[in-house]
Design a protein around this motif. Sequence first.
Motif, short mmCIF file in Angstrom:
data_model
loop_
_atom_site.label_atom_id
_atom_site.label_comp_id
_atom_site.label_asym_id
_atom_site.label_seq_id
_atom_site.Cartn_x
_atom_site.Cartn_y
_atom_site.Cartn_z
N ASN A 251 -4.71 15.64 -4.09
CA ASN A 251 -5.50 14.64 -4.81
C ASN A 251 -5.66 13.40 -3.92
O ASN A 251 -4.73 12.61 -3.79
N ASP A 252 -6.85 13.25 -3.32
CA ASP A 252 -7.09 12.14 -2.39
C ASP A 252 -6.87 10.77 -3.02
O ASP A 252 -6.36 9.86 -2.37
N ASP A 253 -7.25 10.63 -4.29
CA ASP A 253 -7.05 9.34 -4.97
C ASP A 253 -5.56 9.03 -5.13
O ASP A 253 -5.14 7.88 -4.95
N ALA A 254 -4.77 10.04 -5.47
CA ALA A 254 -3.32 9.84 -5.63
C ALA A 254 -2.67 9.50 -4.29
O ALA A 254 -1.77 8.65 -4.22
N VAL A 255 -3.14 10.14 -3.21
CA VAL A 255 -2.61 9.85 -1.88
C VAL A 255 -2.91 8.39 -1.52
O VAL A 255 -2.03 7.66 -1.07
N ALA A 256 -4.17 7.98 -1.73
CA ALA A 256 -4.56 6.61 -1.41
C ALA A 256 -3.75 5.61 -2.23
O ALA A 256 -3.30 4.58 -1.70
N GLU A 257 -3.54 5.90 -3.50
CA GLU A 257 -2.77 5.00 -4.37
C GLU A 257 -1.31 4.91 -3.93
O GLU A 257 -0.73 3.83 -3.88
N LEU A 258 -0.73 6.06 -3.57
CA LEU A 258 0.66 6.08 -3.11
C LEU A 258 0.83 5.28 -1.82
O LEU A 258 1.75 4.46 -1.70
N LEU A 259 -0.06 5.50 -0.88
CA LEU A 259 0.04 4.77 0.38
C LEU A 259 -0.20 3.27 0.18
O LEU A 259 0.50 2.44 0.76
N GLN A 260 -1.19 2.94 -0.64
CA GLN A 260 -1.49 1.53 -0.92
C GLN A 260 -0.31 0.83 -1.58
O GLN A 260 0.03 -0.30 -1.23
N SER A 261 0.35 1.52 -2.50
CA SER A 261 1.48 0.90 -3.20
C SER A 261 2.70 0.72 -2.28
O SER A 261 3.61 -0.03 -2.59
N ASN A 262 2.71 1.41 -1.15
CA ASN A 262 3.81 1.30 -0.19
C ASN A 262 3.38 0.64 1.12
O ASN A 262 4.07 0.74 2.13
N GLU A 263 2.25 -0.04 1.09
CA GLU A 263 1.69 -0.63 2.31
C GLU A 263 2.66 -1.61 2.98
O GLU A 263 2.88 -1.54 4.20
N ASP A 264 3.24 -2.51 2.23
CA ASP A 264 4.17 -3.49 2.81
C ASP A 264 5.34 -2.80 3.51
O ASP A 264 5.73 -3.18 4.61
N PHE A 265 5.88 -1.80 2.86
CA PHE A 265 7.00 -1.04 3.44
C PHE A 265 6.57 -0.33 4.73
O PHE A 265 7.27 -0.39 5.74
N LEU A 266 5.41 0.33 4.70
CA LEU A 266 4.94 1.07 5.86
C LEU A 266 4.63 0.17 7.06
O LEU A 266 4.82 0.58 8.20
N LEU A 267 4.16 -1.03 6.79
CA LEU A 267 3.75 -1.91 7.88
C LEU A 267 4.81 -2.94 8.29
O LEU A 267 4.63 -3.64 9.28
N GLU A 268 5.90 -3.02 7.54
CA GLU A 268 6.91 -4.05 7.78
C GLU A 268 7.38 -4.09 9.23
O GLU A 268 7.39 -5.14 9.87
N GLN A 269 7.79 -2.97 9.79
CA GLN A 269 8.33 -2.96 11.15
C GLN A 269 7.24 -3.11 12.22
O GLN A 269 7.55 -3.38 13.37
N LEU A 270 6.00 -2.92 11.82
CA LEU A 270 4.89 -3.07 12.78
C LEU A 270 4.39 -4.51 12.82
O LEU A 270 4.12 -5.04 13.90
N ASN A 271 4.25 -5.11 11.67
CA ASN A 271 3.69 -6.47 11.60
C ASN A 271 4.70 -7.57 11.85
O ASN A 271 4.37 -8.61 12.40
N ASP A 272 5.94 -7.37 11.42
CA ASP A 272 6.97 -8.41 11.55
C ASP A 272 7.84 -8.10 12.77
O ASP A 272 8.77 -7.30 12.68
N VAL A 273 7.55 -8.72 13.90
CA VAL A 273 8.30 -8.45 15.13
C VAL A 273 9.72 -9.01 15.07
O VAL A 273 10.54 -8.70 15.93
N ASP A 274 10.02 -9.83 14.06
CA ASP A 274 11.36 -10.39 13.91
C ASP A 274 12.23 -9.61 12.93
O ASP A 274 13.38 -9.99 12.69
N VAL A 275 11.69 -8.53 12.35
CA VAL A 275 12.45 -7.74 11.39
C VAL A 275 13.65 -7.10 12.08
O VAL A 275 13.60 -6.77 13.26
N VAL A 276 14.75 -6.96 11.34
CA VAL A 276 15.94 -6.32 11.87
C VAL A 276 15.68 -4.82 11.94
O VAL A 276 15.29 -4.20 10.95
#
Length: 179
Positions: free
Chosen positions: A103-128
Motif C-alpha cells: 500500500n503506497d499510501d501506507a508506506v508514505a504515511e509510515l515514512l512521513q511519521s518517522n521523518e525526524d527519526f530517519l533524518l536525525e543523524q543526517l541533518n544534525d552533525v552534532d548528534v551523539v
Amino acid sequence: TTTTTTTTTTTRSSTTTITTSLSNSPLFSPDDNSDDNKNNNNNKPSQEFDGFNPFQPGAKMPTKSGFGINSQTKPITTPGGQISPRQMRMKELTGNLLNCLSNDDAVAELLQSNEDFLLEQLNDVDVVLEPGSVYTPDMSREERFRVYERVMGERIGDARAPAAKKALGALLDFVMERE
C-alpha cells in the motif's frame, strides 16, 4: 528430526493409538543417554544453539532471517551488552514497512511519521553517534548523505528477497529526496 509420542488407550473391546510429532527442539529432545535417543538412527545433537552462552554479556542466539532486511550485520547491542534504542526502533520501522509494502499510501504515511527519526543523524552533525555507526563526528551533512546512499545501495544489492529490496529502496528514496 522429529520426536514421536505414542499414546495407547485400551478399553474392553478395542485399542486406540494416537501418534503425535513434536519438532526436535532443545526443550523436547531426548538426553544423549536416553532410550529414545538410542533407538533413533540420527544420534547427532542439534547444532542450533552451538556457541550460544546465555551468561555472556551481550550474547545473542543466532537467528534465521526470512526477509533479509532484518538480518543483522551488526548486533543490536552495543559494547557491554547495552541495548541500542536506535537500532531497535529501526528494526521495528523496517518490519512495519514490510507489512504495509503493498500500500503506497501506507508506506508514505509510515515514512512521513518517522521523518525526524530517519533524518536525525543526517541533518544534525552534532548528534551523539552510537558505537558502530557508519557516520563519524567529523562528517558534514553532505558526507553523511553520501555514506547513507552508498550503504543503502549495498544493502539493497545484498538483499535477496524482492520485498526487502523494495522496502530498502523506499527508505533510500524517501531520505534522498530530503537532501
